[in-house]
Design an enzyme around this catalytic site. Structure first.
Site, PDB file in Angstrom:
ATOM      1  CE1 TYR A 148      54.971  56.525  38.111  1.00  0.00           C
ATOM      2  CE2 TYR A 148      54.095  57.371  36.045  1.00  0.00           C
ATOM      3  CZ  TYR A 148      55.021  57.433  37.069  1.00  0.00           C
ATOM      4  OH  TYR A 148      55.990  58.401  37.064  1.00  0.00           O
ATOM      5  CE  LYS A 152      54.481  59.620  39.957  1.00  0.00           C
ATOM      6  NZ  LYS A 152      55.368  60.141  41.015  1.00  0.00           N
TER       7      LYS A 152
END
Ligand code: NAP
Length: 243
Positions: A148, A152
């Site tokens: 994750y 990002k």
């Protein structure tokens, strides 16, 4: 200031639930016609009970499906790349499938959607704006969030390159980077005060974000009031990253 989007068409991904749903509802309230992309038909059916919108079912993890959805949306003025997933795993146990899936939804789909939208705007000689929904997880390491955080971080960098290359075409590109945002799902995950205390203690404002805190900033960034804001990755985090 009075933000209105009458006559504007906006493509919002991940509009079925959580932050994306709130973004879709706010933009519709402000007069935009929303093209709402999501994976679960029932979510888009219930969204249509709330706002007038064009629903598009697509699995954005698949490159072809993402491209087809962006094309099916037709000409749009704005794009909000909101759909995102998180598959928590420790670094040592992060498996290739979860990593690839996370990158496909969180980075590759925004790239493809924006390519289609920007190419259309440029062909029509029209200005536009794009907001990528990133996360505070792009700026710091979070336990069990290797894929994750990587996704990002990549989305922030994608935002900067998009800003560089699309700016000359008057297509503004920005990202927003929320802290924990209390969507219905996050509310369940963070309702344990023992678990949330550590994170909240690092937020000077002492609270998590609400979906509307994110949606209102997205609306501002799409609006003419943000005419000179371009290429930023804007924390919506009560000060977490800044102090
Ligand atoms: P959410 O409640 O899980 O909603 C995500 C939405 O995206 C759902 O409608 C989901 O549809 C859709 N979606 C996910 N994968 C998809 C796919 N492959 N194809 C099409 N649609 C897909 O998530 P959220 O918390 O609102 O998060 C929205 C964005 O904000 C994400 O980019 C997330 O990384 C970011 N963010 C969230 C937080 C937070 O604390 N909530 C904090 C910082 C950043 P289905 O349910 O049908 O799959």
């Amino acid at each position: 200031m009075n933000i209105r989007f009458e006559g504007k068409r906006v493509l919002v991904t991940g509009a079925g639930k959580g932050i994306g749903r709130d973004i879709a509802c706010l933009l519709a309230q402000l007069g935009a016609h929303v093209i709402a992309v999501s994976r679960t038909a029932a979510d888009l059916e219930s969204l249509q009970q709330e706002i007038v919108c064009t629903p598009l079912i697509a699995d954005l993890a698949l490159a072809d499906s993402a491209r087809q959805a962006a094309q099916a949306a037709g000409p749009v003025d704005f794009l909000v790349n909101n759909a995102g997933i998180s598959i928590p795993q420790s670094f040592l146990e992060t498996d290739v499938e979860a990593f690839d899936q996370t990158l496909a939804v969180n980075v590759r789909a925004p790239l493809i959607m924006a390519q289609v939208v920007a190419a259309g705007l440029i062909a029509r000689g029209q200005a536009g704006a794009i907001v990528n929904v990133s996360s505070q997880a792009s700026k710091l390491g979070l336990l069990d969030h290797a894929a994750y955080c990587a996704s990002k971080g990549a989305l922030d960098q994608l935002t900067r390159v998009m800003a560089l290359e699309l700016g000359p075409h008057q297509i503004r590109v920005n990202a927003v980077n929320p802290t924990v945002t209390l969507t219905p799902m996050a509310e369940m995950a963070w309702s344990d005060p023992v678990k949330s205390a550590g994170m909240i203690s690092r937020i000077p404002l002492g609270k998590f974000a609400l979906p509307r805190d994110v949606a209102s900033v997205v609306a501002f960034l799409l609006s003419p009031y943000a005419e000179m804001i371009h290429g930023v990755t804007l924390p919506i985090d009560g000060g977490y990253l800044s102090v």
